[in-house]
Enzyme design. Sequence first.
Site, PDB file in Angstrom:
ATOM      1  CD  GLU A  44      -2.907  -1.276   2.239  1.00  0.00           C
ATOM      2  OE1 GLU A  44      -2.736  -0.565   3.254  1.00  0.00           O
ATOM      3  OE2 GLU A  44      -3.873  -2.045   2.090  1.00  0.00           O
ATOM      4  CB  CYS A  53      -3.736  -6.526  -5.664  1.00  0.00           C
ATOM      5  SG  CYS A  53      -5.194  -5.506  -5.440  1.00  0.00           S
ATOM      6  CD  GLU A  55      -4.915 -10.902  -5.911  1.00  0.00           C
ATOM      7  OE1 GLU A  55      -4.258  -9.999  -5.337  1.00  0.00           O
ATOM      8  OE2 GLU A  55      -6.128 -11.039  -5.760  1.00  0.00           O
ATOM      9  CB  CYS A  86      -9.703  -6.586  -6.532  1.00  0.00           C
ATOM     10  SG  CYS A  86      -8.329  -5.991  -7.539  1.00  0.00           S
TER      11      CYS A  86
HETATM   12  N1  THU Z   1      -6.086  -6.653  -2.089  1.00  0.00           N
HETATM   13  C1  THU Z   1      -5.271  -7.560  -2.722  1.00  0.00           C
HETATM   14  O1  THU Z   1      -4.053  -7.564  -2.503  1.00  0.00           O
HETATM   15  N2  THU Z   1      -5.843  -8.420  -3.582  1.00  0.00           N
HETATM   16  C2  THU Z   1      -7.183  -8.476  -3.851  1.00  0.00           C
HETATM   17  O2  THU Z   1      -7.599  -9.153  -4.775  1.00  0.00           O
HETATM   18  C3  THU Z   1      -8.105  -7.721  -3.005  1.00  0.00           C
HETATM   19  C4  THU Z   1      -7.505  -6.559  -2.315  1.00  0.00           C
HETATM   20  C5  THU Z   1      -5.464  -5.683  -1.165  1.00  0.00           C
HETATM   21  C6  THU Z   1      -5.505  -4.266  -1.649  1.00  0.00           C
HETATM   22  C7  THU Z   1      -5.387  -3.510  -0.342  1.00  0.00           C
HETATM   23  O3  THU Z   1      -4.013  -3.402  -0.013  1.00  0.00           O
HETATM   24  C8  THU Z   1      -6.056  -4.417   0.676  1.00  0.00           C
HETATM   25  O4  THU Z   1      -6.137  -5.710   0.057  1.00  0.00           O
HETATM   26  C9  THU Z   1      -7.448  -3.971   1.090  1.00  0.00           C
HETATM   27  O5  THU Z   1      -8.245  -3.747  -0.005  1.00  0.00           O
END
Ligand code: THU
Length: 134
Positions: A44, A53, A55, A86
Amino acid sequence: MTDVELIKMAFKARENSYSPYSNYKVGAALLAKSGKVYLGANIENCAYGPSNCAERSAIFSALSNGEREFEKLAIVGTSDDICYPCGVCRQVIAELLPTADIICAKDENKYEVHKIGDLLPHAFSPKDVECARK
Ligand code: THU
């Protein structure tokens, strides 16, 4: 490598999550056809937008190291149920891992295996862009 072994590696990847804003840790483990596994965690940023993310961290790492073909991707989150990718990650998976098994897991005992076509039907695809350039 079994699905459960890859899920365990995704939990290992999750330990490196940098997520001070959401406190939601995600880990991903991507098995390439070469046999190598690429790990990714969510990273983040205080400006939120530049966050990445888990993935996509794993997928971009694999491509950056020359991989182009993949067997399976395991994803684990922090909630008390299965973590699905996501929408943005689904779009990336549709282009780069079109045939891979996508293992969406809560843990080693509860997980589902999907193809991206089921998670993102009618995806926008490289073909659409090619058509526009003709
Ligand atoms: N996040 C992921 O890493 N992968 C996903 O498919 C869903 C969301 C992360 C993004 C953010 O850092 C945290 O999860 C909360 O949304």
